[in-house]
Design a protein around this motif. Structure first.
Motif, PDB file in Angstrom:
ATOM      1  N   ARG A   3       0.826  -1.210   0.000  1.00 27.62           N
ATOM      2  CA  ARG A   3       0.000   0.000   0.000  1.00 27.62           C
ATOM      3  C   ARG A   3       0.859   1.258   0.000  1.00 27.62           C
ATOM      4  NH1 ARG A   3      -2.875   0.723   4.342  1.00 27.62           N
ATOM      5  NH2 ARG A   3      -2.006  -0.990   5.567  1.00 27.62           N
ATOM      6  N   TYR A   4       1.995   1.204   0.676  1.00 27.42           N
ATOM      7  CA  TYR A   4       2.867   2.382   0.715  1.00 27.42           C
ATOM      8  C   TYR A   4       3.491   2.617  -0.649  1.00 27.42           C
ATOM      9  CZ  TYR A   4       4.134   5.698   4.312  1.00 27.42           C
ATOM     10  OH  TYR A   4       4.181   6.809   5.110  1.00 27.42           O
ATOM     11  N   GLN A   5       3.815   1.547  -1.353  1.00 26.60           N
ATOM     12  CA  GLN A   5       4.347   1.707  -2.707  1.00 26.60           C
ATOM     13  C   GLN A   5       3.307   2.355  -3.612  1.00 26.60           C
ATOM     14  OE1 GLN A   5       5.845  -2.063  -3.994  1.00 26.60           O
ATOM     15  NE2 GLN A   5       7.753  -1.840  -2.860  1.00 26.60           N
ATOM     16  N   GLU A   6       2.056   1.984  -3.430  1.00 25.59           N
ATOM     17  CA  GLU A   6       0.973   2.617  -4.196  1.00 25.59           C
ATOM     18  C   GLU A   6       0.936   4.114  -3.901  1.00 25.59           C
ATOM     19  OE1 GLU A   6       0.121   0.127  -6.680  1.00 25.59           O
ATOM     20  OE2 GLU A   6      -1.375   1.714  -6.613  1.00 25.59           O
ATOM     21  N   ALA A   7       1.075   4.448  -2.595  1.00 27.09           N
ATOM     22  CA  ALA A   7       1.037   5.856  -2.185  1.00 27.09           C
ATOM     23  C   ALA A   7       2.180   6.627  -2.850  1.00 27.09           C
ATOM     24  CB  ALA A   7       1.135   5.956  -0.669  1.00 27.09           C
ATOM     25  N   LYS A   8       3.351   5.991  -2.894  1.00 28.57           N
ATOM     26  CA  LYS A   8       4.512   6.633  -3.523  1.00 28.57           C
ATOM     27  C   LYS A   8       4.263   6.823  -5.022  1.00 28.57           C
ATOM     28  CE  LYS A   8       9.356   5.746  -4.579  1.00 28.57           C
ATOM     29  NZ  LYS A   8      10.191   4.575  -4.879  1.00 28.57           N
ATOM     30  N   LYS A   9       3.682   5.766  -5.613  1.00 27.87           N
ATOM     31  CA  LYS A   9       3.364   5.818  -7.044  1.00 27.87           C
ATOM     32  C   LYS A   9       2.413   6.983  -7.328  1.00 27.87           C
ATOM     33  CE  LYS A   9       2.141   2.188 -10.162  1.00 27.87           C
ATOM     34  NZ  LYS A   9       1.607   0.843 -10.315  1.00 27.87           N
ATOM     35  N   GLU A  10       1.419   7.139  -6.434  1.00 28.00           N
ATOM     36  CA  GLU A  10       0.437   8.206  -6.634  1.00 28.00           C
ATOM     37  C   GLU A  10       1.110   9.571  -6.574  1.00 28.00           C
ATOM     38  OE1 GLU A  10      -2.814   7.708  -3.898  1.00 28.00           O
ATOM     39  OE2 GLU A  10      -3.333   5.765  -4.762  1.00 28.00           O
ATOM     40  N   MET A  11       2.028   9.716  -5.623  1.00 27.47           N
ATOM     41  CA  MET A  11       2.720  11.002  -5.494  1.00 27.47           C
ATOM     42  C   MET A  11       3.508  11.295  -6.764  1.00 27.47           C
ATOM     43  SD  MET A  11       5.832  12.478  -5.078  1.00 27.47           S
ATOM     44  CE  MET A  11       7.046  11.509  -4.218  1.00 27.47           C
ATOM     45  N   LEU A  12       4.257  10.290  -7.257  1.00 26.32           N
ATOM     46  CA  LEU A  12       5.064  10.478  -8.459  1.00 26.32           C
ATOM     47  C   LEU A  12       4.172  10.821  -9.656  1.00 26.32           C
ATOM     48  CD1 LEU A  12       7.649   7.590  -7.983  1.00 26.32           C
ATOM     49  CD2 LEU A  12       8.153  10.040  -8.017  1.00 26.32           C
ATOM     50  N   PHE A  13       2.995  10.227  -9.667  1.00 24.01           N
ATOM     51  CA  PHE A  13       2.064  10.502 -10.761  1.00 24.01           C
ATOM     52  C   PHE A  13       1.572  11.937 -10.701  1.00 24.01           C
ATOM     53  CE2 PHE A  13      -0.633   9.602 -14.180  1.00 24.01           C
ATOM     54  CZ  PHE A  13      -1.908  10.067 -13.924  1.00 24.01           C
ATOM     55  N   ARG A  14       1.281  12.402  -9.463  1.00 24.76           N
ATOM     56  CA  ARG A  14       0.843  13.790  -9.324  1.00 24.76           C
ATOM     57  C   ARG A  14       1.908  14.739  -9.861  1.00 24.76           C
ATOM     58  NH1 ARG A  14      -1.122  11.930  -4.134  1.00 24.76           N
ATOM     59  NH2 ARG A  14       0.741  12.744  -3.099  1.00 24.76           N
ATOM     60  N   ARG A  15       3.153  14.441  -9.525  1.00 26.58           N
ATOM     61  CA  ARG A  15       4.259  15.272  -9.996  1.00 26.58           C
ATOM     62  C   ARG A  15       4.359  15.227 -11.510  1.00 26.58           C
ATOM     63  NH1 ARG A  15       8.992  14.046 -11.626  1.00 26.58           N
ATOM     64  NH2 ARG A  15      10.652  15.616 -11.766  1.00 26.58           N
ATOM     65  N   THR A  16       4.201  13.995 -12.064  1.00 29.06           N
ATOM     66  CA  THR A  16       4.258  13.837 -13.524  1.00 29.06           C
ATOM     67  C   THR A  16       3.160  14.654 -14.204  1.00 29.06           C
ATOM     68  OG1 THR A  16       5.076  11.592 -13.218  1.00 29.06           O
ATOM     69  CG2 THR A  16       4.288  12.150 -15.407  1.00 29.06           C
ATOM     70  N   CYS A  17       1.964  14.640 -13.595  1.00 31.87           N
ATOM     71  CA  CYS A  17       0.858  15.426 -14.165  1.00 31.87           C
ATOM     72  C   CYS A  17       1.205  16.910 -14.156  1.00 31.87           C
ATOM     73  CB  CYS A  17      -0.422  15.203 -13.345  1.00 31.87           C
ATOM     74  SG  CYS A  17      -1.132  13.576 -13.609  1.00 31.87           S
ATOM     75  N   LYS A  18       1.844  17.329 -13.062  1.00 33.11           N
ATOM     76  CA  LYS A  18       2.249  18.729 -12.974  1.00 33.11           C
ATOM     77  C   LYS A  18       3.296  19.031 -14.047  1.00 33.11           C
ATOM     78  CE  LYS A  18       1.018  21.651 -10.225  1.00 33.11           C
ATOM     79  NZ  LYS A  18      -0.081  22.616 -10.495  1.00 33.11           N
ATOM     80  N   LEU A  19       4.161  18.081 -14.328  1.00 35.18           N
ATOM     81  CA  LEU A  19       5.182  18.225 -15.375  1.00 35.18           C
ATOM     82  C   LEU A  19       4.520  18.399 -16.740  1.00 35.18           C
ATOM     83  CD1 LEU A  19       8.129  18.137 -16.366  1.00 35.18           C
ATOM     84  CD2 LEU A  19       7.945  15.649 -16.415  1.00 35.18           C
ATOM     85  N   VAL A  20       3.529  17.568 -16.990  1.00 39.12           N
ATOM     86  CA  VAL A  20       2.774  17.663 -18.255  1.00 39.12           C
ATOM     87  C   VAL A  20       2.134  19.040 -18.361  1.00 39.12           C
ATOM     88  CG1 VAL A  20       0.743  16.797 -19.477  1.00 39.12           C
ATOM     89  CG2 VAL A  20       2.351  15.189 -18.462  1.00 39.12           C
ATOM     90  N   GLU A  21       1.564  19.484 -17.223  1.00 43.11           N
ATOM     91  CA  GLU A  21       0.914  20.803 -17.180  1.00 43.11           C
ATOM     92  C   GLU A  21       1.949  21.892 -17.467  1.00 43.11           C
ATOM     93  OE1 GLU A  21      -1.356  21.282 -13.536  1.00 43.11           O
ATOM     94  OE2 GLU A  21      -1.111  23.454 -13.710  1.00 43.11           O
ATOM     95  N   LEU A  22       3.134  21.724 -16.871  1.00 44.93           N
ATOM     96  CA  LEU A  22       4.201  22.707 -17.047  1.00 44.93           C
ATOM     97  C   LEU A  22       4.647  22.784 -18.499  1.00 44.93           C
ATOM     98  CD1 LEU A  22       6.315  24.675 -15.979  1.00 44.93           C
ATOM     99  CD2 LEU A  22       7.767  22.729 -15.399  1.00 44.93           C
ATOM    100  N   GLU A  23       4.841  21.614 -19.103  1.00 43.07           N
ATOM    101  CA  GLU A  23       5.294  21.590 -20.493  1.00 43.07           C
ATOM    102  C   GLU A  23       4.246  22.203 -21.410  1.00 43.07           C
ATOM    103  OE1 GLU A  23       6.509  17.556 -21.172  1.00 43.07           O
ATOM    104  OE2 GLU A  23       8.404  17.841 -20.095  1.00 43.07           O
ATOM    105  N   ALA A  24       2.962  21.990 -21.078  1.00 44.74           N
ATOM    106  CA  ALA A  24       1.888  22.622 -21.860  1.00 44.74           C
ATOM    107  C   ALA A  24       1.942  24.136 -21.692  1.00 44.74           C
ATOM    108  CB  ALA A  24       0.535  22.080 -21.404  1.00 44.74           C
ATOM    109  N   ALA A  25       2.186  24.578 -20.452  1.00 51.71           N
ATOM    110  CA  ALA A  25       2.265  26.023 -20.168  1.00 51.71           C
ATOM    111  C   ALA A  25       3.435  26.644 -20.925  1.00 51.71           C
ATOM    112  CB  ALA A  25       2.419  26.239 -18.668  1.00 51.71           C
ATOM    113  N   ASN A  26       4.565  25.927 -20.983  1.00 51.99           N
ATOM    114  CA  ASN A  26       5.734  26.409 -21.740  1.00 51.99           C
ATOM    115  C   ASN A  26       5.391  26.597 -23.209  1.00 51.99           C
ATOM    116  OD1 ASN A  26       7.276  26.349 -19.434  1.00 51.99           O
ATOM    117  ND2 ASN A  26       8.302  24.414 -19.915  1.00 51.99           N
ATOM    118  N   ARG A  27       4.725  25.590 -23.768  1.00 48.53           N
ATOM    119  CA  ARG A  27       4.351  25.650 -25.184  1.00 48.53           C
ATOM    120  C   ARG A  27       3.409  26.818 -25.426  1.00 48.53           C
ATOM    121  NH1 ARG A  27       4.063  20.116 -24.700  1.00 48.53           N
ATOM    122  NH2 ARG A  27       1.800  20.194 -24.491  1.00 48.53           N
ATOM    123  N   ASN A  28       2.417  26.961 -24.532  1.00 44.02           N
ATOM    124  CA  ASN A  28       1.441  28.045 -24.684  1.00 44.02           C
ATOM    125  C   ASN A  28       2.129  29.388 -24.636  1.00 44.02           C
ATOM    126  OD1 ASN A  28      -0.584  26.207 -24.841  1.00 44.02           O
ATOM    127  ND2 ASN A  28      -1.255  26.415 -22.709  1.00 44.02           N
TER     128      ASN A  28
END
Lengths: 377, 370
Positions: free
Chosen positions: B266-291
């Motif tokens: 379960r803790y590994q899942e929690a870590k995975k979720e955190m990394l995913f949140r960061r990845t989503c923010k990265l995607v958002e950032l790259e979109a913002a850069n392009r815009n």
């Protein structure tokens, strides 16, 4: 009269021929035999042949003849524990063990031990080949034949049981049969689950090994790999314990169920019936002779008198046979009950030894693993 | 609503214990004792699962916590289902090891660990919701706050695409890769271990049947029959001991190794979720850069503003995440070590007890006169 006779069966693969042979080694201090230790080669059909001879000689006079080893390895509950592969190691070991137990039971019987067929079986280098095994396939067909006859007889024989002992004993044996079958089923279930546990443990061990390989932290990785090894060793213990469960209890219980369904009580009934029939026949002959007294047929009268003598002898023989079989059965049952206690005690001790051994191995494994677990930092 | 209060004395993580559990129909109530780190006075509160859920949601939706998205949130076990409404099989499927054990013992332990982990977390321990959880006489879960607005890992195609998004940082890329790989392996190991435990329980039941059947072999007609009955009773005792051993061994398994594997998964899942949140923010950032690059002059200023803000958020999240991951690695090794040691010690102790018992039986049987 204390003696020691030990029989060991081991398999030999006869390279040229397609059949499996067994090495039968006898070690004995008895004078019955020519030497103290000797070995012969026997096939499975030879064992069946021996049983068939002993059954035909002794069953009908009330001896509890050890039943022939089973041809099939499918348990009595018909649960297939593994494929019925005739060449598989498990099958061969099962059969080898069954043959060994069969011979040991036979030689432990004081009368059977002296039987020339038994002595020949153990000693002779060459044994006349048993007639086709189809005709002799184990206790199976013999029992079928007996049971068919018994079924008929049971319908017609209403024995005046003057001896309460026999009635009680028969009832006890029937109860025992039910109890033993139940125990046997319990043990088979135990064996089945233990094998399942072994499979599961091996599977877990593999997954733990993979974890050990993928883990970055060195000490944790090593501990996980050690854990995998411990689990593999525990799997081995499970397998050994499953063998113990099986070879000690399951087979013992199976042997005993087969032993008491051998049908001695039915043979006594048949003997009684034969004696009664002889008495009826004697009565008829006497009546016939009485009639002929007034018929003035001297030849026929003479014949009638001779027939009366013949049937008087048969009646006497019938009574003697009945008393003999009754005596034999009483003795056999007494022996059976004593032997049963000895057999179970031996098995229980062996089983406990295996249980203690398993726990001591576990202690070793856990003691070795503990420092590894503590070393994780 | 959760906001940080630096001045409120925090609960001492080690003092948190779930001391009792009562069931009323479908509702389970947990008695929780704890002490503040500043005093030795104990406090006891009664909480239901709703309260735990409220706590978790409050933690997730805290405002004014910089880089909150980068926190690895201690995983809360799923909602307990009293046996009246669920079969054993369903419970096992849902909860694995947490469904085993008498009287929710293991489940309570998992909840206890959750509270301890939250209370020990440098950021989360300061949450007002947490102190309210431990001190409020009323059930805090009754007043539902806003739910966490974070993206949870789902298996929608869109989400999966984001999960595989290439990272700009080697450290994080490597963490994401090993996380995926390791979490699968741990899941498999947990399932396999659970299988062994369940089989041991089956063996205990089978031994019980065998032992009972042996009791029924009773005959007192003659000395040999009496002796045989005695022997069967002796064997019945032995098999009973085998059964008890299986039960102890599987209890040891569940309460240490089983719990450890469940927690780790379960803790590994929690870590995975955190990394995913960061990845989503990265995607958002790259979109913002392009815009920002493509923006028409009249929109350029706004887009650049968005880009700067997003960059700042992303940096904050990454820095929190890095610390969290390092802490996670340290803590996880320590937790696994403790559980492995505990498991080993328990099994060793059980084996020693059982060995002594079997040896006693053996001596008794050897002396048994036939």
């Amino acid at each position: 009269m204390p003696y020691k006779t030990l029989i060991l069966c081991s398999k030999i693969c006869d390279g040229m021929n397609a059949y499996m042979a067994y090495k039968v080694t006898t070690k004995t201090s008895l004078n019955l035999f020519n030497r103290n230790e000797f070995t012969v080669k026997r096939r499975f059909s030879d064992f069946l042949g021996l049983h068939s001879k002993l059954a035909s000689k002794y069953l009908h006079i009330g001896y509890i003849v050890p039943p022939a080893p089973e041809k099939s390895i499918v348990g009595m509950t018909k649960v297939k524990v593994g494929k019925e592969d005739l060449s598989s190691a498990e099958f061969v070991e099962k059969r080898r063990s069954a043959l060994e137990r069969y011979l040991m039971r036979t030689v432990n019987h004081p009368a059977l031990l002296k039987d020339p067929d038994v002595i020949q079986f153990l000693e002779s280098t060459e044994l006349p080949r048993a007639v086709s095994t189809q005709a002799l396939s184990g206790a199976g067909i013999l029992r079928m034949v007996n049971k068919a006859a018994e079924a008929v007889n049971k319908m017609t024989i209403k024995m005046n049981e003057s001896d309460a002992w026999f009635e009680e004993k028969q009832q006890q044996f029937e109860n025992l049969d039910v109890q033993l079958r139940k125990l046997h089923a319990s043990v088979e279930s135990l064996v089945c689950h233990r094998k399942e546990l072994s499979v599961n443990t091996a599977s877990f061990a593999k997954s733990a090994a993979m974890l050990g390989n993928s883990e970055d932290h060195t000490a944790l990785s090593r501990a996980l790999s050690q854990l995998a090894e411990v689990e593999e060793k525990i799997d081995q213990l499970h397998q050994e314990q499953a063998y113990a469960d099986f070879y000690l209890f399951s087979e013992l219980l199976g042997d005993y169920v087969r032993l008491i369904t051998a049908g001695v009580f039915d043979h006594r009934m048949k003997t009684w019936s034969k004696w009664q029939d002889a008495q009826v026949m004697l009565q008829r002959k006497r009546e016939a002779e009485a009639k002929l007294q007034y018929a003035n047929k001297p030849d026929k009268l003479q014949q009638a008198k001779e027939e009366i003598k013949e049937w008087e002898a048969k009646v006497q023989q019938g009574e003697r046979d009945f008393e003999q079989i009754s005596k034999n059965i009483r003795r056999e049952v007494g022996r059976f009950e004593k032997q049963r206690v000895k057999d179970f005690k031996v098995v229980i001790i062996k089983y406990l030894e295996s249980l203690v051994h398993t726990q001591q191995q576990l202690i070793k494994y856990w003691e070795a693993f503990l420092p590894e677990a503590k070393a994780i930092a | 609503k959760g906001s940080n209060e630096e001045s409120a004395p925090s609960v001492s993580a080690n003092s948190i214990k779930i001391t009792d559990i009562t069931q009323d129909g479908e509702t389970l109530t947990f008695a929780i004792t704890s002490q503040k780190s500043s005093s030795s006075a104990g406090v006891c509160v009664f909480r239901t699962y709703e309260d735990f859920d409220w706590l978790q949601q409050s933690l997730l939706s805290q405002e004014d916590v910089p880089g909150l998205l980068g926190v690895i949130f201690p995983p809360l076990p799923g909602k307990p289902l009293p046996s009246t409404s669920f079969t054993q099989a369903k419970a096992l499927k849902q909860f694995g090891f947490l469904a085993l054990g008498d009287e929710w013992k293991i489940y309570c332990k998992a909840l206890e660990l959750y509270l301890q982990q939250v209370a020990a977390h440098t950021t989360l321990s300061k949450s007002k919701a947490l102190s309210s959880f431990f001190s409020s006489t009323e059930s805090p879960g009754k007043h539902r706050g806003k739910k966490g607005i974070f993206k949870r890992l789902s298996h929608v195609m869109e989400e999966m695409r984001k999960e595989g998004h290439k990272d700009v940082d080697k450290f994080f890329q490597s963490e994401r890769d090993s996380c995926t790989h390791l979490s699968v392996l741990f899941k498999v190991s947990t399932e396999k271990f659970l299988d062994t435990v369940l089989t041991k329980q089956k063996l205990a039941v089978a031994c019980g049947h065998f032992s009972t059947s042996l009791h029924l072999v009773c005959n007192h007609d003659n000395p040999a029959a009496v002796t045989f009955s005695k022997i069967c009773l002796k064997l019945s005792d032995i098999i009973e001991a085998v059964k008890v051993n299986f039960e102890k061994v599987s209890d040891n398994d569940v309460s240490s190794m089983g719990l450890a594997l469940d927690l780790e998964s379960r803790y590994q899942e929690a870590k995975k979720e955190m990394l995913f949140r960061r990845t989503c923010k990265l995607v958002e950032l790259e979109a913002a850069n392009r815009n920002s690059e493509r923006a028409k002059p009249n929109k350029k200023a706004i887009m650049e503003g968005v880009q700067k803000a997003t960059q700042k958020e992303f940096n904050l999240i990454s820095s929190v995440a890095k610390k969290e991951i390092e802490q996670y690695h340290r803590a996880r090794v320590s937790v696994l070590r403790d559980f492995l040691v505990s498991w080993c010690e328990k099994q060793l102790s059980t084996a020693q007890e059982t060995s002594a018992l079997f040896s006693q039986h053996l001596e008794a049987c050897r002396g048994f006169v036939v």
